[in-house]
Design an enzyme around this catalytic site. Structure first.
Site, PDB file in Angstrom:
ATOM      1  N   HIS A 116       0.812  -1.211   0.000  1.00 48.25           N
ATOM      2  CA  HIS A 116       0.000   0.000   0.000  1.00 48.25           C
ATOM      3  C   HIS A 116       0.848   1.264   0.000  1.00 48.25           C
ATOM      4  CE1 HIS A 116      -3.183   2.787   1.750  1.00 48.25           C
ATOM      5  NE2 HIS A 116      -3.788   2.237   0.707  1.00 48.25           N
ATOM      6  N   LYS A 118       3.388   4.248  -1.162  1.00 49.04           N
ATOM      7  CA  LYS A 118       3.616   4.985  -2.400  1.00 49.04           C
ATOM      8  C   LYS A 118       4.967   5.667  -2.283  1.00 49.04           C
ATOM      9  CE  LYS A 118      -1.031   4.690  -1.971  1.00 49.04           C
ATOM     10  NZ  LYS A 118      -1.756   4.314  -0.744  1.00 49.04           N
ATOM     11  N   ASP A 123      17.571   8.473  -8.586  1.00 51.65           N
ATOM     12  CA  ASP A 123      19.038   8.583  -8.493  1.00 51.65           C
ATOM     13  C   ASP A 123      19.553   8.490  -7.062  1.00 51.65           C
ATOM     14  OD1 ASP A 123      19.224   8.807 -11.218  1.00 51.65           O
ATOM     15  OD2 ASP A 123      19.555  10.969 -11.246  1.00 51.65           O
ATOM     16  N   HIS A 311      -8.589  11.269   0.841  1.00 48.92           N
ATOM     17  CA  HIS A 311      -7.685  10.130   0.769  1.00 48.92           C
ATOM     18  C   HIS A 311      -6.424  10.363   1.594  1.00 48.92           C
ATOM     19  CE1 HIS A 311      -5.142   7.020  -1.321  1.00 48.92           C
ATOM     20  NE2 HIS A 311      -6.282   6.361  -1.177  1.00 48.92           N
ATOM     21  N   LYS A 313      -3.630  10.748   4.585  1.00 50.84           N
ATOM     22  CA  LYS A 313      -3.211  10.012   5.774  1.00 50.84           C
ATOM     23  C   LYS A 313      -2.119  10.851   6.443  1.00 50.84           C
ATOM     24  CE  LYS A 313      -3.927   6.751   2.293  1.00 50.84           C
ATOM     25  NZ  LYS A 313      -5.350   6.650   2.389  1.00 50.84           N
ATOM     26  N   ASP A 318       0.732  20.081  17.721  1.00 55.50           N
ATOM     27  CA  ASP A 318       1.419  21.230  18.330  1.00 55.50           C
ATOM     28  C   ASP A 318       2.251  22.003  17.311  1.00 55.50           C
ATOM     29  OD1 ASP A 318       0.244  20.469  20.690  1.00 55.50           O
ATOM     30  OD2 ASP A 318       2.070  19.655  21.589  1.00 55.50           O
TER      31      ASP A 318
END
Length: 406
Positions: A116, A118, A123, A311, A313, A318
């Protein structure tokens, strides 16, 4: 004395990117400047709209001799469309599918362990990490054209965390090769691939990045790092003094995480959750709602995002305090992400970064969020309560099948 969960190091530069509209141009520019190597992993690789521009950039890099590795998930993406698979192969892009489903599909619980995360490393010098799939902001594979862009985030980063990501991706690539070779009874080749995976080690780039930001890359897998991301969240929530803002697409936190949020709210920390307000999937929508009651009772504010699909996450704690903390990544706060999937989150301790993320989340709550009223939640219909309970029980049953407690 508390054990060291992970170490944040100095010298990073981390830039916040909102949506594919900001990520894709930065990603394509990095690929077009690549000299030697592109490592790319994603859950969904779609070939609609602006997503095709990412595929074109991969092919351009491969044609000029850049080693280009692409891994997609067997559920999120499945088999690549044949015409695009042929074009990528002809250009020299090396593609692999993580855990293809096979004839029994998701009936086998071991197939619930998905890729899951991404990640993209170019380089060995720049990392892209977040929750954004290769998917046009205004297109949804199940719902078609969206009237507003999907709400999501990623980061572009340099510094020591790039090597951590590169090593993890290289190891996964060669382990997948070993599994393929072993399944074809090519044992010498499988052993050679395993040796390559063990030898994967990234030498830090010889550049002066200056003092930079404190940051770390947190990886979740099913071997050594089973709970690293969840523990990082809980530790940051426990240390919060003023404010917690969490934006999460699929929010079904386990008991420890729920208690941490309730305790923070009860000691006077303002806790705000920006959650999915639109119906996307039955389980995602209904399994989340049974946990809302205890959070609302403790004083947690819940804002449901309505303009498009949320979508993201991400979290920020603070932002204006002495120890600002923020995270951007692929991990939802639900059982699939925290117990089963390979995930990746970047954690940043930097005031400017935290305040930038906070401002964007505040804007989303103000202009796209609907405050969930505790009284209205308590008076929801018996039909809604029944669906919520069914979804929650099914989720718990699925966890029991996998042997996990949550």
């Amino acid at each position: 004395m508390a054990s060291v969960l992970f170490e944040l190091t100095e010298g990073h530069q981390v830039q916040l990117l909102q949506g594919a509209q900001e990520l894709f141009p930065a990603l394509i520019a990095a690929m077009d400047a690549a000299l030697s190597d592109i490592q790319f992993e994603t859950y969904i690789f779609d070939f609609t709209g602006t997503a095709t521009e990412v595929a074109q950039a991969l092919m351009r890099a491969a044609r000029r001799g850049v080693r280009t590795h692409l891994v997609v998930d067997g559920v999120g993406t499945g088999r690549l469309p044949q015409d695009w698979a042929d074009r990528l192969r002809a250009a020299g892009v090396h593609c692999r599918v993580y855990s293809p489903l096979g004839p029994l599909g998701l009936l086998l619980p071991r197939r619930w362990r998905r890729l899951h995360r991404k990640l993209c490393v170019v380089d060995g010098r720049v990392l892209f990490c977040g929750g954004i799939n290769v998917l046009d902001d205004f297109h949804d594979p199940n719902h078609g054209r969206l009237v507003a862009p999907r709400f999501d985030f990623a980061v572009q980063a340099t510094g020591a965390l790039v090597g951590v990501a590169s090593d993890a991706m290289e190891q996964l690539w060669w382990r997948m090769q070993a599994v393929r070779d072993a399944s074809q009874r090519r044992l010498p080749e499988a052993l050679q691939a395993l040796r390559a995976a063990s030898a994967a080690h990234h030498a830090p780039p010889d550049v002066d990045s200056g003092p930079g930001m404190r940051a770390a890359l947190l990886l979740r897998d099913n071997v050594r790092h089973r709970s690293r991301i969840e523990k990082a969240y809980r530790r940051a929530i426990a240390a919060a003094r003023e404010e917690i803002i969490i934006a999460n697409a699929y929010f079904v936190p386990g008991r420890k995480l729920r208690v941490a949020l309730q305790m923070a709210a009860r000691r006077g920390v303002r806790v705000r959750l920006l959650l999915q307000g639109r119906y996307e999937y039955f389980m995602q929508y209904h399994a989340a709602r049974p946990v809302y009651g205890a959070l609302l009772k403790a004083g947690v504010e819940i804002h449901e995002y309505a303009p498009s699909f949320l979508h993201a996450k991400v979290a920020v704690i603070d932002a204006h305090g002495a120890r600002p903390w923020a995270t951007v990544g692929s991990s939802n706060l639900d059982p699939l992400s925290l117990l089963l999937a390979r995930e990746a989150n970047v954690v940043v301790e930097d005031a400017a970064f935290a305040q930038d993320l906070r401002a964007r989340l505040e804007h989303a709550m103000l202009h796209g969020g609907r405050v969930l009223d505790p009284t209205r939640y308590a008076l929801r219909s018996w039909h809604e309560r029944a669906l919520d309970r069914v979804a929650f029980v099914l989720m718990r049953l699925a966890l029991w099948v996998t042997g996990n407690r949550y």
